[in-house]
Scaffold this motif. Structure first.
Motif, PDB file in Angstrom:
ATOM      1  N   ILE A 240       0.841  -1.209   0.000  1.00 41.11           N
ATOM      2  CA  ILE A 240       0.000   0.000   0.000  1.00 41.11           C
ATOM      3  C   ILE A 240       0.868   1.248   0.000  1.00 41.11           C
ATOM      4  O   ILE A 240       0.601   2.209  -0.735  1.00 41.11           O
ATOM      5  CB  ILE A 240      -0.934  -0.015   1.231  1.00 41.11           C
ATOM      6  N   GLU A 241       1.931   1.237   0.794  1.00 39.15           N
ATOM      7  CA  GLU A 241       2.826   2.398   0.827  1.00 39.15           C
ATOM      8  C   GLU A 241       3.485   2.612  -0.536  1.00 39.15           C
ATOM      9  O   GLU A 241       3.581   3.756  -1.017  1.00 39.15           O
ATOM     10  CB  GLU A 241       3.890   2.203   1.898  1.00 39.15           C
ATOM     11  N   LEU A 242       3.949   1.540  -1.178  1.00 39.60           N
ATOM     12  CA  LEU A 242       4.580   1.687  -2.491  1.00 39.60           C
ATOM     13  C   LEU A 242       3.606   2.248  -3.521  1.00 39.60           C
ATOM     14  O   LEU A 242       3.963   3.121  -4.314  1.00 39.60           O
ATOM     15  CB  LEU A 242       5.121   0.331  -2.956  1.00 39.60           C
ATOM     16  N   LEU A 243       2.385   1.745  -3.523  1.00 38.79           N
ATOM     17  CA  LEU A 243       1.391   2.262  -4.463  1.00 38.79           C
ATOM     18  C   LEU A 243       1.124   3.739  -4.228  1.00 38.79           C
ATOM     19  O   LEU A 243       0.979   4.519  -5.186  1.00 38.79           O
ATOM     20  CB  LEU A 243       0.088   1.462  -4.330  1.00 38.79           C
ATOM     21  N   TYR A 244       1.045   4.136  -2.982  1.00 46.96           N
ATOM     22  CA  TYR A 244       0.767   5.543  -2.676  1.00 46.96           C
ATOM     23  C   TYR A 244       1.921   6.433  -3.120  1.00 46.96           C
ATOM     24  O   TYR A 244       1.719   7.509  -3.687  1.00 46.96           O
ATOM     25  CB  TYR A 244       0.519   5.703  -1.181  1.00 46.96           C
ATOM     26  N   HIS A 245       3.170   5.982  -2.900  1.00 51.47           N
ATOM     27  CA  HIS A 245       4.330   6.764  -3.321  1.00 51.47           C
ATOM     28  C   HIS A 245       4.467   6.794  -4.837  1.00 51.47           C
ATOM     29  O   HIS A 245       5.109   7.706  -5.379  1.00 51.47           O
ATOM     30  CB  HIS A 245       5.603   6.193  -2.697  1.00 51.47           C
ATOM     31  N   ASP A 246       3.887   5.806  -5.518  1.00 51.03           N
ATOM     32  CA  ASP A 246       3.899   5.798  -6.985  1.00 51.03           C
ATOM     33  C   ASP A 246       2.719   6.562  -7.565  1.00 51.03           C
ATOM     34  O   ASP A 246       2.448   6.466  -8.775  1.00 51.03           O
ATOM     35  CB  ASP A 246       3.857   4.351  -7.498  1.00 51.03           C
ATOM     36  N   TYR A 247       2.008   7.308  -6.714  1.00 52.84           N
ATOM     37  CA  TYR A 247       0.855   8.121  -7.123  1.00 52.84           C
ATOM     38  C   TYR A 247      -0.273   7.263  -7.699  1.00 52.84           C
ATOM     39  O   TYR A 247      -1.047   7.721  -8.542  1.00 52.84           O
ATOM     40  CB  TYR A 247       1.273   9.190  -8.146  1.00 52.84           C
ATOM     41  N   ALA A 249      -3.154   6.243  -6.267  1.00 54.06           N
ATOM     42  CA  ALA A 249      -4.030   6.385  -5.097  1.00 54.06           C
ATOM     43  C   ALA A 249      -5.155   5.363  -5.114  1.00 54.06           C
ATOM     44  O   ALA A 249      -5.503   4.783  -4.071  1.00 54.06           O
ATOM     45  CB  ALA A 249      -4.595   7.803  -5.040  1.00 54.06           C
ATOM     46  N   ALA A 250      -5.726   5.136  -6.294  1.00 50.57           N
ATOM     47  CA  ALA A 250      -6.833   4.178  -6.376  1.00 50.57           C
ATOM     48  C   ALA A 250      -6.379   2.782  -5.972  1.00 50.57           C
ATOM     49  O   ALA A 250      -7.069   2.073  -5.234  1.00 50.57           O
ATOM     50  CB  ALA A 250      -7.410   4.165  -7.800  1.00 50.57           C
ATOM     51  N   GLY A 251      -5.214   2.384  -6.448  1.00 52.77           N
ATOM     52  CA  GLY A 251      -4.695   1.074  -6.087  1.00 52.77           C
ATOM     53  C   GLY A 251      -4.358   0.978  -4.608  1.00 52.77           C
ATOM     54  O   GLY A 251      -4.596  -0.051  -3.970  1.00 52.77           O
ATOM     55  N   ALA A 252      -3.806   2.075  -4.059  1.00 46.57           N
ATOM     56  CA  ALA A 252      -3.470   2.079  -2.639  1.00 46.57           C
ATOM     57  C   ALA A 252      -4.722   1.938  -1.772  1.00 46.57           C
ATOM     58  O   ALA A 252      -4.749   1.153  -0.815  1.00 46.57           O
ATOM     59  CB  ALA A 252      -2.721   3.357  -2.279  1.00 46.57           C
ATOM     60  N   PHE A 253      -5.767   2.677  -2.123  1.00 46.80           N
ATOM     61  CA  PHE A 253      -7.008   2.597  -1.339  1.00 46.80           C
ATOM     62  C   PHE A 253      -7.706   1.255  -1.546  1.00 46.80           C
ATOM     63  O   PHE A 253      -8.320   0.725  -0.623  1.00 46.80           O
ATOM     64  CB  PHE A 253      -7.938   3.749  -1.706  1.00 46.80           C
ATOM     65  N   ALA A 254      -7.609   0.714  -2.764  1.00 50.82           N
ATOM     66  CA  ALA A 254      -8.207  -0.603  -3.005  1.00 50.82           C
ATOM     67  C   ALA A 254      -7.525  -1.664  -2.146  1.00 50.82           C
ATOM     68  O   ALA A 254      -8.183  -2.521  -1.547  1.00 50.82           O
ATOM     69  CB  ALA A 254      -8.121  -0.957  -4.485  1.00 50.82           C
TER      70      ALA A 254
END
Length: 296
Positions: A240-247, A249-254
């Protein structure tokens, strides 16, 4: 009537209706802002770009690997910590021995140590420059930046959960039942499985639920020992942290919604186990009622 009996009892803190309403209102507002609001935001943001994007994120190989690695870690760490917690609680509450207080202190250490510190300490123990690092490297045994390191870090931060639930209950129950079973010829294992374990099963399940939730959500210690290798050593919180840092957001929240669902089910299981445990304690406190209810 004496003056002492006619004297009014001083009001307790919180007896006033205004104070109670204000206090309850403050608790509800803070609970909504600090707990409920983040869960709602996770659900809304996870589906903001549609169900298709949500499902595509969960089907992504890296996300599936992160979920699978998290599940595997829990399947290994939780049973081991359960066995440790039961053994520690049984030893502390049922036996007298030198070092009993020391064992209790050791059991509580993970609650006092930051998970980051725990992860760094594993680097100095199992890393290439650590105590056992050269020996492990000579035999090509990989602890850090692999599944064993993730399991060890998860076990460290969750080690006290089962023991902390069992120790107070087993201390309150005392040793009378076990001593009676032993005097009747029951072996140690027979006494444990027939007497001790049935009396603590709800507290044990409660501790297992909390341990499992913490293992799946652990971030600090695992982030140090895993190496954050995408698709290899990333658990779900790290992914989740990697997805958020890669911008993304949808994947991070999913991905975060998966942990949120686990949290909700953990709360439901926690409440159910607390009710079962409370019912068990009320029956033990009123044996006459239990006997009357069991009488045909």
């Amino acid at each position: 009537m004496s003056s002492a009996s006619s004297r009014k009892t001083p009001p307790r803190v919180g007896d006033g209706p205004v104070f109670r309403r204000v206090l309850i209102g403050i608790v509800l507002i803070l609970g909504a802002l600090l707990i409920l609001a983040p869960l709602i935001v996770i659900g809304v943001e996870a589906f903001r770009e549609g169900v298709g994007v949500y499902l595509a994120t969960l089907k992504d190989p890296d996300t599936r690997h992160a979920i699978m690695l998290t599940v595997i870690t829990a399947l290994i760490a939780v049973p081991l910590n359960t066995a440790f917690g039961v053994a520690a609680a049984w030893a502390i509450t049922k036996f007298d021995f030198w070092g009993k207080r020391l064992l209790l202190v050791i059991t509580e250490i993970p609650f006092s140590v930051s998970p980051i510190v725990a992860g760094v300490s594993y680097l100095f123990v199992y890393g290439l420059q650590g105590i056992f690092g050269p020996l492990l490297d000579a035999y090509d045994v990989k602890i850090l930046f692999a599944l064993p390191g993730i399991v060890l870090a998860s076990m460290f931060v969750t080690a006290p959960f089962v023991a902390r639930e069992l120790i107070p209950l087993m201390q309150a129950q005392g040793r009378d039942l076990e001593e009676a079973a032993t005097s009747l010829g029951a072996s140690g294992w027979r006494t444990f499985f027939s007497v001790t374990l049935p009396n603590v099963k709800w507290a044990l399940l409660y501790g297992v639920v909390l341990c499992n939730a913490r293992v799946m959500g652990e971030f600090g210690a695992v982030s140090i020992v895993s190496g954050n290798i995408r698709g290899q050593t990333n658990t779900l919180p790290l992914h989740i942290e990697l997805l958020y840092h890669d911008y993304q957001a949808a994947g991070a929240f999913a991905s975060a919604s998966v942990l949120a669902v686990i949290a909700v089910f953990t709360i439901i299981a926690k409440v159910a186990l607390e009710r079962q445990g409370a019912g068990r304690r009320s029956k033990l406190a009123n044996p006459s009622n239990a006997a009357n209810g069991a009488t045909p």
